[in-house]
Design a protein around this motif. Structure first.
Motif, PDB file in Angstrom:
ATOM      1  N   LEU A   1       9.173  -8.981   0.768  1.00 48.43           N
ATOM      2  CA  LEU A   1      10.104  -7.856   0.714  1.00 48.43           C
ATOM      3  C   LEU A   1      10.465  -7.395   2.115  1.00 48.43           C
ATOM      4  N   ARG A   2      11.705  -6.978   2.272  1.00 48.10           N
ATOM      5  CA  ARG A   2      12.123  -6.493   3.580  1.00 48.10           C
ATOM      6  C   ARG A   2      11.589  -5.084   3.816  1.00 48.10           C
ATOM      7  N   ARG A   3      11.499  -4.304   2.721  1.00 51.84           N
ATOM      8  CA  ARG A   3      10.890  -2.992   2.839  1.00 51.84           C
ATOM      9  C   ARG A   3       9.594  -2.977   2.016  1.00 51.84           C
ATOM     10  N   PRO A   4       8.434  -2.684   2.652  1.00 54.84           N
ATOM     11  CA  PRO A   4       7.161  -2.779   1.930  1.00 54.84           C
ATOM     12  C   PRO A   4       7.031  -1.714   0.851  1.00 54.84           C
ATOM     13  N   ILE A   5       6.520  -2.116  -0.315  1.00 55.91           N
ATOM     14  CA  ILE A   5       6.271  -1.165  -1.411  1.00 55.91           C
ATOM     15  C   ILE A   5       4.927  -1.514  -2.064  1.00 55.91           C
ATOM     16  N   PRO A   6       4.316  -0.559  -2.758  1.00 57.81           N
ATOM     17  CA  PRO A   6       3.096  -0.884  -3.498  1.00 57.81           C
ATOM     18  C   PRO A   6       3.416  -1.691  -4.767  1.00 57.81           C
ATOM     19  N   VAL A   7       2.600  -2.725  -5.035  1.00 55.85           N
ATOM     20  CA  VAL A   7       2.809  -3.578  -6.213  1.00 55.85           C
ATOM     21  C   VAL A   7       1.496  -3.691  -6.988  1.00 55.85           C
ATOM     22  N   VAL A   8       1.528  -3.347  -8.264  1.00 56.16           N
ATOM     23  CA  VAL A   8       0.342  -3.486  -9.122  1.00 56.16           C
ATOM     24  C   VAL A   8       0.564  -4.691 -10.024  1.00 56.16           C
ATOM     25  N   ASP A   9      -0.405  -5.629 -10.029  1.00 53.32           N
ATOM     26  CA  ASP A   9      -0.185  -6.839 -10.817  1.00 53.32           C
ATOM     27  C   ASP A   9      -1.246  -7.031 -11.909  1.00 53.32           C
TER      28      ASP A   9
ATOM     29  N   ALA B   1       0.855  -1.175   0.000  1.00 53.67           N
ATOM     30  CA  ALA B   1       0.000   0.000   0.000  1.00 53.67           C
ATOM     31  C   ALA B   1       0.885   1.217   0.000  1.00 53.67           C
ATOM     32  N   GLY B   2       0.339   2.327  -0.517  1.00 51.52           N
ATOM     33  CA  GLY B   2       1.090   3.574  -0.520  1.00 51.52           C
ATOM     34  C   GLY B   2       1.462   3.997  -1.921  1.00 51.52           C
ATOM     35  N   LEU B   3       2.349   4.979  -1.988  1.00 53.40           N
ATOM     36  CA  LEU B   3       2.758   5.564  -3.258  1.00 53.40           C
ATOM     37  C   LEU B   3       4.254   5.385  -3.431  1.00 53.40           C
ATOM     38  N   GLY B   4       4.681   4.918  -4.622  1.00 55.77           N
ATOM     39  CA  GLY B   4       6.105   4.815  -4.917  1.00 55.77           C
ATOM     40  C   GLY B   4       6.411   5.603  -6.173  1.00 55.77           C
ATOM     41  N   VAL B   5       7.520   6.335  -6.154  1.00 52.79           N
ATOM     42  CA  VAL B   5       7.884   7.135  -7.326  1.00 52.79           C
ATOM     43  C   VAL B   5       9.333   6.836  -7.684  1.00 52.79           C
ATOM     44  N   GLY B   6       9.623   6.664  -8.975  1.00 52.11           N
ATOM     45  CA  GLY B   6      11.000   6.414  -9.400  1.00 52.11           C
ATOM     46  C   GLY B   6      11.064   6.184 -10.888  1.00 52.11           C
ATOM     47  N   THR B   7      12.268   5.786 -11.354  1.00 54.19           N
ATOM     48  CA  THR B   7      12.457   5.530 -12.781  1.00 54.19           C
ATOM     49  C   THR B   7      12.159   4.060 -13.065  1.00 54.19           C
ATOM     50  N   THR B   8      11.440   3.778 -14.188  1.00 53.40           N
ATOM     51  CA  THR B   8      11.119   2.382 -14.497  1.00 53.40           C
ATOM     52  C   THR B   8      12.369   1.628 -14.941  1.00 53.40           C
ATOM     53  N   VAL B   9      12.571   0.452 -14.294  1.00 53.02           N
ATOM     54  CA  VAL B   9      13.722  -0.398 -14.590  1.00 53.02           C
ATOM     55  C   VAL B   9      13.230  -1.834 -14.611  1.00 53.02           C
ATOM     56  N   SER B  10      13.667  -2.626 -15.612  1.00 54.00           N
ATOM     57  CA  SER B  10      13.215  -4.013 -15.631  1.00 54.00           C
ATOM     58  C   SER B  10      13.944  -4.807 -14.557  1.00 54.00           C
ATOM     59  N   LEU B  11      13.338  -5.914 -14.148  1.00 51.72           N
ATOM     60  CA  LEU B  11      13.928  -6.727 -13.079  1.00 51.72           C
ATOM     61  C   LEU B  11      15.350  -7.153 -13.446  1.00 51.72           C
ATOM     62  N   GLY B  12      15.535  -7.521 -14.711  1.00 47.53           N
ATOM     63  CA  GLY B  12      16.851  -7.972 -15.173  1.00 47.53           C
ATOM     64  C   GLY B  12      17.917  -6.892 -15.060  1.00 47.53           C
ATOM     65  N   GLU B  13      17.534  -5.638 -15.142  1.00 49.54           N
ATOM     66  CA  GLU B  13      18.516  -4.543 -15.099  1.00 49.54           C
ATOM     67  C   GLU B  13      18.829  -4.086 -13.678  1.00 49.54           C
TER      68      GLU B  13
ATOM     69  N   GLU C   1       0.681   3.488  -7.280  1.00 47.15           N
ATOM     70  CA  GLU C   1      -0.086   3.721  -6.053  1.00 47.15           C
ATOM     71  C   GLU C   1      -1.050   2.571  -5.814  1.00 47.15           C
ATOM     72  N   VAL C   2      -1.085   2.097  -4.565  1.00 49.58           N
ATOM     73  CA  VAL C   2      -2.044   1.070  -4.157  1.00 49.58           C
ATOM     74  C   VAL C   2      -2.722   1.569  -2.886  1.00 49.58           C
ATOM     75  N   ALA C   3      -4.055   1.516  -2.866  1.00 51.69           N
ATOM     76  CA  ALA C   3      -4.782   1.959  -1.673  1.00 51.69           C
ATOM     77  C   ALA C   3      -4.986   0.774  -0.730  1.00 51.69           C
TER      78      ALA C   3
ATOM     79  N   THR D   1      10.944   1.509  -5.059  1.00 54.83           N
ATOM     80  CA  THR D   1       9.812   2.112  -4.344  1.00 54.83           C
ATOM     81  C   THR D   1       8.450   1.583  -4.783  1.00 54.83           C
ATOM     82  N   GLY D   2       8.457   0.775  -5.868  1.00 53.88           N
ATOM     83  CA  GLY D   2       7.187   0.222  -6.332  1.00 53.88           C
ATOM     84  C   GLY D   2       7.464  -0.807  -7.396  1.00 53.88           C
ATOM     85  N   ALA D   3       6.450  -1.643  -7.724  1.00 51.67           N
ATOM     86  CA  ALA D   3       6.653  -2.648  -8.764  1.00 51.67           C
ATOM     87  C   ALA D   3       5.406  -2.794  -9.617  1.00 51.67           C
ATOM     88  N   ILE D   4       5.644  -3.126 -10.901  1.00 49.23           N
ATOM     89  CA  ILE D   4       4.572  -3.375 -11.865  1.00 49.23           C
ATOM     90  C   ILE D   4       4.789  -4.798 -12.359  1.00 49.23           C
TER      91      ILE D   4
END
Ligand SMILES: Nc1ncnc2c1ncn2[C@@H]1O[C@H](COP(=O)(O)OP(=O)(O)OP(=O)(O)O)[C@@H](O)[C@H]1O
Ligand SMILES: [Mg+2]
Lengths: 616, 127
Positions: free
Chosen positions: A175-183, A109-121, A200-202, A159-162
């Motif tokens: 995750l050790r640090r909680p982040i919002p995840v949209v699946d 839950a919450g809001l994460g902001v950052g640059t999109t990066v693939s898992l492999g990178e 963002e996840v509510a 800070t977030g995952a798609i």
């Protein structure tokens, strides 16, 4: 004693009424029957349906076909109605700037902001600035969580995952640090990489607050007022979601485009007006009122409406051998509606509700090939066939067999393709009108507004009440009452909204709530039948004054509806009109009015020794 | 006094088992993966479960029904020796399970066992 059968050929239904007429002119009604109309009303294709109802009515009456003296058929003029839907807005996302869907189970839950990066990178990413991790198809949740944890430990703040799969909670829980995840982002490979993004996840039971707010997005991406204005439609599209992603691409844009829907030309007897279809139903109907009575109408070629008018004209011209140029559109009904449509450029199969205008149109001739139909019937059944009076007059006569009904009275015949009205004065003069739009339009509005793409199911939703399966053994009805069962409900009904048809419960395979489906159903009925009832009464009322009509009897297949007659009664009560559902001959309900009227008319004419117009 | 009371009650609650979906499975090596997928489906939906290996040879349906009876949530999952899964509810007749599927459907069966508890429509299972 003379055995006769009155037969009413409607667009959808053919109805029959068998009766015996005594020498003294006394009518003994024996039985009624109905069948689907075969072919287009008023054509020789109707023979099969007529033969069927006559046989059924005689069988129900316990009379032999050989004893039949005369068949009375109505002056069935072909009425052809057409339906068209013109979508007038469209949501297009260019460069995929957002994901706004409601997966059942987003994570964190919450809001994460950052640059999109693939898992492999992620492993190659230098520590420092925050990132949003994009997890493609087929990646196991343990690996995804492990890689994200490793990156965070190295000083790369994720800070977030798609995510492509239905894995959001599985990843978030590890995750050790909680982040919002949209699946469940089906087109995850189209998410642009290296771009600023927000996820963002509510909390469960809430909706997002930041990405559904233009200034929230502006804050996240540090937008100037001009850019904020550009992003506003994104915020609007995300309102009400539990989770969302916005990716800021340099040329990214989402537009609310208005599609040119063309215009409609309405030609009255003295005036001619052009109205834009995208002006909406109210404007179109106001324009129509301004030119009434309608002499003809035309739609712009290349639009859906133009195509529909052309189809209707062609069909009528084929049927009556009348040149296409001579076929006239006699009525139009416009209804505002909305259609869920896949967002062009969406990444998770998002739908947006687009505005649309639905149009029904009607053509009518007085030159039906009735004589040929009557001759064919005569050959088929070997009995006398008479073409009776005008349909509206017959419907009034039939309506008068309803207990408690007397002249003056108005009838509303709510059919499939058209809504007809007639009023009779105390002296028996009849004024009538035929309007476009009836039960079939209601069905198609329900179908498109709920995005069902299943007209059969839409027809059931129109006709029957709803319920929600609350356990394997009980359902909760629309009115809040519960019903219990001994046998468990099938798994596909579990927790679903159901429509309780006469052939069983059918699950409605959508995510709409019961309340939403009910509201769409009722609104469709109001917009077609309440509007048409008032329009029709206004046109037949003495000097156009609806208040002059004291009593209305509602007839036709759509009068069997469990809520339409009540809606009409409520709407006309405002004008001091008493309205109720007909009960033909005290037994038939709102059906069989024309067939019964034909028998009554024939009897009256015979008794008055007015020779009926016989054929063959 | 009051605080002592509260403490006692909390301790009491701790002793009781948490309500869970019960998964009963035949402990053959091949079922490891199946169990992981089932668990993932349940976890994604946020519904707790406990897994219990079962010695005697039974069908997935029999295992599922027994598991449902043992579950405080009335929902059980059975996994037979071949990895076939079955989801059952304690209020259903034993011979009428809620759902059944091949080993490849395990993840979806986990989701749907959870949805049976939560009361939302089943997910279409891709196998
Ligand atoms: N039980 C019902 N509840 C609601 N609507 C019904 C019911 N039964 C039939 N209808 C509707 O009635 C319509 C058909 O009405 P009807 O049979 O009176 O038409 P018609 O007179 O043959 O045709 P038209 O009026 O178009 O010339 C259809 O739209 C159908 O969905
Ligand atoms: Mg009709």
């Amino acid at each position: 004693m003379t055995l006769v059968v009155g037969v009413d050929i409607g667009n959808s239904t053919t109805e029959a009424c068998a009766a015996e007429i005594g020498e003294d002119g006394l009518i003994t009604y024996l039985a009624g029957a109905l069948a689907r109309t075969t072919g287009v009303k008023g054509t020789t294709e109707n023979v099969a349906g007529v033969v069927e109802v006559v046989r059924d009515a005689l069988a129900a009456a316990g009379r032999a076909p050989a004893d039949l003296d005369t068949i009375l058929i109505n002056e069935a003029t072909p009425v052809i109605s057409g339906l068209a839907m013109e979508t007038i807005t469209e949501t297009i996302i260019t460069e995929s700037t957002m994901i706004g869907h409601n997966p059942d189970t987003p994570g964190g839950a919450g809001l994460g902001v950052g640059t999109t990066v693939s898992l492999g990178e992620l492993p190659g990413r230098a520590p420092g600035s925050p990132v949003i991790c994009v997890v493609g198809a087929g990646v196991d949740y343990e690996r995804a969580a492990g890689d994200i944890n490793a990156a965070t430990a190295r000083g790369v703040p994720v800070t977030g995952a798609i995510v492509h799969g239905d894995d959001a909670n599985l990843i978030a829980n590890r995750l050790r640090r909680p982040i919002p995840v949209v699946d469940e982002v089906t087109l995850v490979e189209k998410v642009p990489l290296g771009m600023p993004a927000a996820v963002e996840v509510a909390e469960p039971g809430r909706t997002i607050r930041t990405l559904s707010n233009s200034y929230g997005i502006a804050t996240v991406f540090q937008l100037d007022p001009e850019q904020t204005r550009m992003i506003a439609p994104v915020a609007r599209a995300l309102v009400g979601n539990r989770s969302a992603v916005v990716v800021r691409t340099p040329t990214g844009d989402i537009t609310d485009r208005r599609i040119p829907a063309g215009s409609l030309t309405l030609i009255g007897e003295t005036a001619r007006r052009v109205v834009k279809v995208d002006a909406g139903a109210e404007e179109i109907m106001a324009t129509l009122r301004g030119v009434r009575p309608l002499a003809d109408a035309a739609g712009e070629p290349g639009t859906h409406v133009g195509g529909m008018f052309a189809r209707v004209r062609d069909t009528m011209s084929e049927l009556t051998a009348m040149p296409v140029g001579e076929v006239r559109i006699k009525d139009v009904l416009a209804v505002d509606t909305f259609v869920p449509q896949r967002v062009t450029g969406g990444l998770a199969g998002e739908f947006a509700l687009e505005n649309a205008v639905a149009l029904a149109a009607m053509v009518r001739t007085s030159r039906g090939p009735m004589e040929r139909l009557a001759a064919r019937l005569r050959a088929e059944l070997g009995v006398r066939v008479l073409i009776g009076g005008v349909e509206a007059d017959m419907a009034v006569l039939g309506a008068l067999t309803t207990p408690g009904v007397g002249r003056p009275v108005a009838i509303l015949d709510l059919g499939g393709g058209s809504t007809d009205a007639a009023v009779t004065t105390a002296r028996g003069q009849v004024e009538s009108v035929h309007l476009a739009g009836a039960g079939d339009l209601v069905t198609s509005l329900i179908d498109s507004e709920l995005g069902l793409e299943n007209p059969g199911l839409a027809e059931e939703i129109k006709k029957f009440p709803l319920a929600k399966a609350e356990s394997f053994f009980h359902i909760r009805m629309e009115d809040g009452t519960a019903r219990f069962f001994d046998e468990p409900l099938p798994p596909d009904a579990f927790a679903r909204v159901l429509v309780l048809t006469d052939t069983g419960m059918h699950p409605i395979p959508t995510r709409h709530t019961m309340e939403k489906i009910r509201q769409v159903r009722r609104a469709a009925k109001e917009r077609v039948f309440v509007v048409n009832a008032l329009r029709a009464l206004e046109q037949v009322a003495p000097r156009g004054n609806v208040r002059q009509i004291g009593f209305v009897v509602v007839l036709g297949g759509s009068a069997l509806d469990f809520e339409i007659p009540d809606m009409i009664a409520q709407a006309v009560a405002e004008f001091g009109i008493v309205s109720g559902t007909g009960n033909i001959r005290g037994t038939e309900g709102p059906r069989n009015a024309v067939a019964t009227g034909l028998v009554a008319h024939y009897t009256a004419a015979r008794t008055a020794e007015e020779p009926a117009h016989a054929l063959g | 006094m009051l605080s002592g009371d509260l403490h006692d009650r909390r301790a009491d609650r701790e002793k009781r088992t948490r309500p869970t979906v019960v998964v009963r499975y035949r402990p053959v090596p091949a079922n490891r993966r199946c169990l992981r997928e089932l668990g993932a489906g349940l976890e994604e939906e946020g519904v707790p479960f406990r897994a219990e290996p079962v010695g005697e040879d039974s069908t997935a349906r029999e295992l599922a029904y027994g598991a449902a009876l043992a579950s405080d949530l009335d929902v059980g999952v059975g996994v037979d020796a071949a990895g076939n899964t079955c989801v059952h509810h304690a209020k259903l007749p034993p011979e009428v399970p809620a759902l059944a599927g091949p080993p490849s459907a395990a993840r979806g069966m986990g989701h749907n066992a959870a949805r049976l508890v939560v009361g939302i429509p089943f997910k279409t299972i891709d196998q």
